[in-house]
Write a protein that holds these residues in place. Sequence first.
Motif, PDB file in Angstrom:
ATOM      1  N   GLN A  11      42.006  26.785  30.648  1.00 27.91           N
ATOM      2  CA  GLN A  11      42.847  27.756  30.983  1.00 27.91           C
ATOM      3  C   GLN A  11      44.355  27.584  29.997  1.00 27.91           C
ATOM      4  N   GLU A  14      43.534  28.141  26.371  1.00 33.62           N
ATOM      5  CA  GLU A  14      43.428  29.407  25.986  1.00 33.62           C
ATOM      6  C   GLU A  14      44.986  30.138  26.010  1.00 33.62           C
ATOM      7  N   LYS A  46      37.798  32.116  24.662  1.00 33.82           N
ATOM      8  CA  LYS A  46      37.378  33.090  25.658  1.00 33.82           C
ATOM      9  C   LYS A  46      35.760  32.991  25.868  1.00 33.82           C
ATOM     10  N   MET A  49      35.025  30.346  28.264  1.00 32.06           N
ATOM     11  CA  MET A  49      35.408  30.643  29.351  1.00 32.06           C
ATOM     12  C   MET A  49      34.464  31.167  29.827  1.00 32.06           C
ATOM     13  N   GLY A  50      34.062  32.381  29.279  1.00 34.26           N
ATOM     14  CA  GLY A  50      33.163  33.342  29.820  1.00 34.26           C
ATOM     15  C   GLY A  50      31.750  32.773  30.212  1.00 34.26           C
ATOM     16  N   ASP A  53      32.200  30.619  33.384  1.00 34.25           N
ATOM     17  CA  ASP A  53      32.861  31.594  34.388  1.00 34.25           C
ATOM     18  C   ASP A  53      34.265  31.262  34.984  1.00 34.25           C
ATOM     19  N   ILE A  54      35.135  31.203  33.768  1.00 31.23           N
ATOM     20  CA  ILE A  54      36.599  30.429  34.045  1.00 31.23           C
ATOM     21  C   ILE A  54      37.415  31.996  33.861  1.00 31.23           C
ATOM     22  N   GLU A  55      38.150  32.190  34.496  1.00 31.70           N
ATOM     23  CA  GLU A  55      39.270  33.340  34.166  1.00 31.70           C
ATOM     24  C   GLU A  55      40.385  32.795  33.889  1.00 31.70           C
ATOM     25  N   SER A  56      41.121  33.536  32.932  1.00 38.41           N
ATOM     26  CA  SER A  56      42.252  33.222  32.369  1.00 38.41           C
ATOM     27  C   SER A  56      43.541  33.205  33.542  1.00 38.41           C
ATOM     28  N   ASP A  57      44.427  32.161  33.311  1.00 38.27           N
ATOM     29  CA  ASP A  57      45.401  32.045  34.448  1.00 38.27           C
ATOM     30  C   ASP A  57      46.648  32.798  33.914  1.00 38.27           C
ATOM     31  N   VAL A  58      46.770  33.980  34.377  1.00 39.49           N
ATOM     32  CA  VAL A  58      47.863  34.733  33.950  1.00 39.49           C
ATOM     33  C   VAL A  58      49.338  34.232  34.371  1.00 39.49           C
ATOM     34  N   SER A  63      51.166  32.619  29.139  1.00 38.63           N
ATOM     35  CA  SER A  63      50.293  33.739  29.227  1.00 38.63           C
ATOM     36  C   SER A  63      51.471  34.777  29.548  1.00 38.63           C
TER      37      SER A  63
END
Length: 79
Positions: A11, A14, A46, A49-50, A53-58, A63
Amino acid sequence: MKKVDMIKTIQLAEAKAWLALKESQVKNGKLNSTTRDLKERWMTLKCLMGSLDIESDVELEESKIAFGIMLDNFRISVF
């Protein structure tokens, strides 16, 4: 390395890649070769991560800064 640490590392990578891309777009333009290389790196992360199954950490500082750059550019182009 624990799974949680691995996810946070991905994360952060990214978020840093997205920030570098946004900064390059502002400084060099979207068609610049450096910007295109940075976009390719970010898209690769990205995709990784997809697939994991990892989401971006906003909530990461990188970020937030990149999102701010994106919003500033939107405001400039719209208004």
